[in-house]
Design an enzyme around this catalytic site. Sequence first.
Site: not given
Length: 230
Positions: A68-69, A191, A20, A23-25, A66, A185
Amino acid sequence: MNPELHTLPTGRHHVACIMDGNGRWAETRDLPRTAGHTAGEENLASIVRAAAQRDIGWLTVFGFSTENWVRPRAEVRHILGLHERLFGRVEELNDNNIRIRWIGRPFDSPESRTPRFVQRSIRKAIADTAQNTGMVLTVAFDYGSRFEMMNAARNARADGSDLNMNDITKRLHDADLPPVDVMIRTSGEIRVSNFLLWQAAGAAIHFTDTAWPDLSASELDTALSLVEAS
Ligand code: IPE
Ligand code: IPE
Ligand code: MG
């Protein structure tokens, strides 16, 4: 460690990664999110090499869920291309004696969303690395744990099973995947994810603020130390 859940011989651990924070990276570097996914795929290649040199028998990574689409089409398309690239790293995998596998909604199920070109690269990579005897790298793509368990129960029912634990386990997407020893994670999300919920019962968890593209081999060692300490 619960001995009933962890029947592996000592050593050869199963490490699972929720990759995970791509995107933030990218966002913190003023780059497009797609650049974060590219960096994430490159870091995966280096984590795979590091894992193969350690006491890791199985490395399972969450590449695309599933859920992420629903992301923007351009981002999804970019991630699909990166999976084609990942499954195309056959020479590198063979050099490291690694077998690649895949878990996700079966291509012949009505719910499957994996496009043909990705299906082809998955099938080819599995076939071209099947003779290797070292670490097993499993990539979860179009994967959701709740779907996997529901699908296993559905198939067990169709087979007339009376539904004991083993009837589910042997109908998961990959029945040979052993229990997870440690789940990592990245990116500060403390979470549970829709990832290996059945297989990770009893696993240690290493949560880290590090974004996936920055995860290092030494942090992999930190996660492994959780297994060795338990
Ligand atoms: C993980 O990074 C990669 C995928 C889910 C495909 P994200 O894209 O979720 O990155 P963040 O969480 O938005 O930073
Ligand atoms: C988890 O990341 C899925 C993958 C790493 C492929 P997400 O960013 O999709 O997860 P949530 O939705 O924040 O839990
Ligand atoms: Mg995310």
